[in-house]
Design a protein around this motif. Structure first.
Motif, PDB file in Angstrom:
ATOM      1  N   ASN A  26       0.825  -1.206   0.000  1.00  0.00           N
ATOM      2  CA  ASN A  26       0.000   0.000   0.000  1.00  0.00           C
ATOM      3  C   ASN A  26       0.856   1.253   0.000  1.00  0.00           C
ATOM      4  OD1 ASN A  26      -2.469  -1.367   0.001  1.00  0.00           O
ATOM      5  ND2 ASN A  26      -2.411  -1.613   2.201  1.00  0.00           N
ATOM      6  N   LYS A  27       1.979   1.222   0.726  1.00  0.00           N
ATOM      7  CA  LYS A  27       2.881   2.376   0.763  1.00  0.00           C
ATOM      8  C   LYS A  27       3.445   2.637  -0.631  1.00  0.00           C
ATOM      9  CE  LYS A  27       6.998   4.206   2.921  1.00  0.00           C
ATOM     10  NZ  LYS A  27       8.205   3.922   3.636  1.00  0.00           N
ATOM     11  N   TRP A  28       3.881   1.575  -1.303  1.00  0.00           N
ATOM     12  CA  TRP A  28       4.412   1.723  -2.652  1.00  0.00           C
ATOM     13  C   TRP A  28       3.338   2.283  -3.582  1.00  0.00           C
ATOM     14  CZ3 TRP A  28       3.252  -0.253  -7.467  1.00  0.00           C
ATOM     15  CH2 TRP A  28       4.205  -0.002  -8.459  1.00  0.00           C
ATOM     16  N   ASP A  29       2.123   1.751  -3.477  1.00  0.00           N
ATOM     17  CA  ASP A  29       1.009   2.254  -4.294  1.00  0.00           C
ATOM     18  C   ASP A  29       0.786   3.746  -4.054  1.00  0.00           C
ATOM     19  OD1 ASP A  29       0.288  -0.007  -5.685  1.00  0.00           O
ATOM     20  OD2 ASP A  29      -1.428  -0.485  -4.417  1.00  0.00           O
ATOM     21  N   ALA A  30       0.788   4.143  -2.787  1.00  0.00           N
ATOM     22  CA  ALA A  30       0.547   5.546  -2.444  1.00  0.00           C
ATOM     23  C   ALA A  30       1.644   6.444  -3.023  1.00  0.00           C
ATOM     24  CB  ALA A  30       0.466   5.715  -0.925  1.00  0.00           C
ATOM     25  N   GLU A  31       2.893   5.986  -2.949  1.00  0.00           N
ATOM     26  CA  GLU A  31       3.995   6.772  -3.511  1.00  0.00           C
ATOM     27  C   GLU A  31       3.850   6.904  -5.023  1.00  0.00           C
ATOM     28  OE1 GLU A  31       7.489   4.754  -2.123  1.00  0.00           O
ATOM     29  OE2 GLU A  31       7.278   5.566  -0.086  1.00  0.00           O
ATOM     30  N   GLU A  32       3.511   5.801  -5.676  1.00  0.00           N
ATOM     31  CA  GLU A  32       3.323   5.823  -7.124  1.00  0.00           C
ATOM     32  C   GLU A  32       2.157   6.747  -7.510  1.00  0.00           C
ATOM     33  OE1 GLU A  32       3.099   2.451 -10.504  1.00  0.00           O
ATOM     34  OE2 GLU A  32       1.473   2.372  -9.026  1.00  0.00           O
ATOM     35  N   THR A  33       1.051   6.630  -6.788  1.00  0.00           N
ATOM     36  CA  THR A  33      -0.125   7.445  -7.088  1.00  0.00           C
ATOM     37  C   THR A  33       0.151   8.923  -6.816  1.00  0.00           C
ATOM     38  OG1 THR A  33      -1.591   5.587  -6.654  1.00  0.00           O
ATOM     39  CG2 THR A  33      -2.585   7.771  -6.589  1.00  0.00           C
ATOM     40  N   SER A  34       0.862   9.220  -5.734  1.00  0.00           N
ATOM     41  CA  SER A  34       1.218  10.603  -5.434  1.00  0.00           C
ATOM     42  C   SER A  34       2.051  11.205  -6.550  1.00  0.00           C
ATOM     43  CB  SER A  34       1.995  10.691  -4.115  1.00  0.00           C
ATOM     44  OG  SER A  34       1.202  10.277  -3.048  1.00  0.00           O
ATOM     45  N   SER A  35       2.999  10.444  -7.051  1.00  0.00           N
ATOM     46  CA  SER A  35       3.838  10.925  -8.162  1.00  0.00           C
ATOM     47  C   SER A  35       2.988  11.218  -9.392  1.00  0.00           C
ATOM     48  CB  SER A  35       4.908   9.893  -8.502  1.00  0.00           C
ATOM     49  OG  SER A  35       5.824   9.770  -7.458  1.00  0.00           O
ATOM     50  N   MET A  36       2.034  10.325  -9.674  1.00  0.00           N
ATOM     51  CA  MET A  36       1.152  10.536 -10.826  1.00  0.00           C
ATOM     52  C   MET A  36       0.301  11.792 -10.640  1.00  0.00           C
ATOM     53  SD  MET A  36      -0.164   6.659 -11.573  1.00  0.00           S
ATOM     54  CE  MET A  36      -1.024   7.061 -13.084  1.00  0.00           C
ATOM     55  N   ALA A  37      -0.220  11.989  -9.430  1.00  0.00           N
ATOM     56  CA  ALA A  37      -1.068  13.151  -9.154  1.00  0.00           C
ATOM     57  C   ALA A  37      -0.255  14.448  -9.257  1.00  0.00           C
ATOM     58  CB  ALA A  37      -1.706  13.030  -7.773  1.00  0.00           C
ATOM     59  N   ILE A  38       0.962  14.432  -8.726  1.00  0.00           N
ATOM     60  CA  ILE A  38       1.821  15.619  -8.808  1.00  0.00           C
ATOM     61  C   ILE A  38       2.153  15.937 -10.259  1.00  0.00           C
ATOM     62  CG2 ILE A  38       4.150  16.470  -8.285  1.00  0.00           C
ATOM     63  CD1 ILE A  38       3.820  14.955  -5.550  1.00  0.00           C
ATOM     64  N   SER A  39       2.446  14.908 -11.042  1.00  0.00           N
ATOM     65  CA  SER A  39       2.721  15.103 -12.463  1.00  0.00           C
ATOM     66  C   SER A  39       1.500  15.702 -13.159  1.00  0.00           C
ATOM     67  CB  SER A  39       3.098  13.767 -13.101  1.00  0.00           C
ATOM     68  OG  SER A  39       3.244  13.914 -14.491  1.00  0.00           O
ATOM     69  N   HIS A  40       0.329  15.171 -12.849  1.00  0.00           N
ATOM     70  CA  HIS A  40      -0.916  15.674 -13.433  1.00  0.00           C
ATOM     71  C   HIS A  40      -1.121  17.143 -13.061  1.00  0.00           C
ATOM     72  CE1 HIS A  40      -5.096  15.764 -14.740  1.00  0.00           C
ATOM     73  NE2 HIS A  40      -5.419  16.241 -13.554  1.00  0.00           N
ATOM     74  N   LEU A  41      -0.930  17.480 -11.782  1.00  0.00           N
ATOM     75  CA  LEU A  41      -1.109  18.860 -11.320  1.00  0.00           C
ATOM     76  C   LEU A  41      -0.147  19.812 -12.011  1.00  0.00           C
ATOM     77  CD1 LEU A  41      -1.657  18.358  -7.485  1.00  0.00           C
ATOM     78  CD2 LEU A  41      -3.342  19.139  -9.166  1.00  0.00           C
TER      79      LEU A  41
END
Length: 121
Positions: A26-41
Motif C-alpha cells: 500500500n505504501k508503494w502504491d501511495a507513492e506511485e499514485t502521489s507521483s502521478m497526481a503531482i505530475s498531473h497537477l
C-alpha cells in the motif's frame, strides 16, 4: 493510479487493486499514485479555469456506482472493535474480515454514509 475516464481522480491501495497486499504494498502504491497526481497537477497548473475537484469527483463517482462510504467516525468504530478483539487474544488487533461486519461496526457509530449521502464527503 489514475481512474480511467475520470479527469484528475487517483486511487491507491486496496481501492486501486482490490483487497490484497501488505502495508508495504500500500505504501508503494501511495507513492506511485502521489507521483502521478503531482505530475498531473504540474501539467494543468497553468490551464485557465481548471478546477481541482477531487473530493467532489470521487463523491460523484461513488454515488454513480451506488457505493456506500464509511466516514472517519465509522472507521474509528471499526478500529476500536478490531483492537478490542485483538486484546482478548493478546494481539494488537484482530482484523474483521467480512464486509458486512465492517459496515455493521461503522453503522454502529451512526456514521455510515449511503451512496446518496456521499456528496457530503
Amino acid at each position: 493510479g489514475k481512474v480511467s475516464g475520470e479527469e484528475g481522480l487517483f486511487v491507491s491501495g486496496w481501492l486501486k487493486r482490490g483487497p490484497s497486499g501488505i502495508i508495504a504494498t500500500n505504501k508503494w502504491d501511495a507513492e506511485e499514485t502521489s507521483s502521478m497526481a503531482i505530475s498531473h497537477l504540474s501539467k494543468i497548473q497553468d490551464t485557465p479555469g481548471t478546477a481541482l475537484l477531487g473530493n467532489v469527483r470521487l463523491s460523484e463517482l461513488l454515488k454513480k456506482r451506488s457505493v456506500s462510504a464509511v466516514s472517519l467516525s465509522g472507521w474509528n468504530s471499526i478500529d476500536a472493535e478490531e483492537r478490542r478483539r485483538g486484546s482478548e487474544q493478546g494481539r494488537p488487533r484482530s482484523k474483521i474480515a467480512s464486509t458486512e461486519a465492517l459496515l455493521k461496526h461503522a453503522a454502529s457509530a451512526e456514521m455510515l454514509l449511503t451512496a446518496e449521502e456521499n456528496s457530503e464527503l
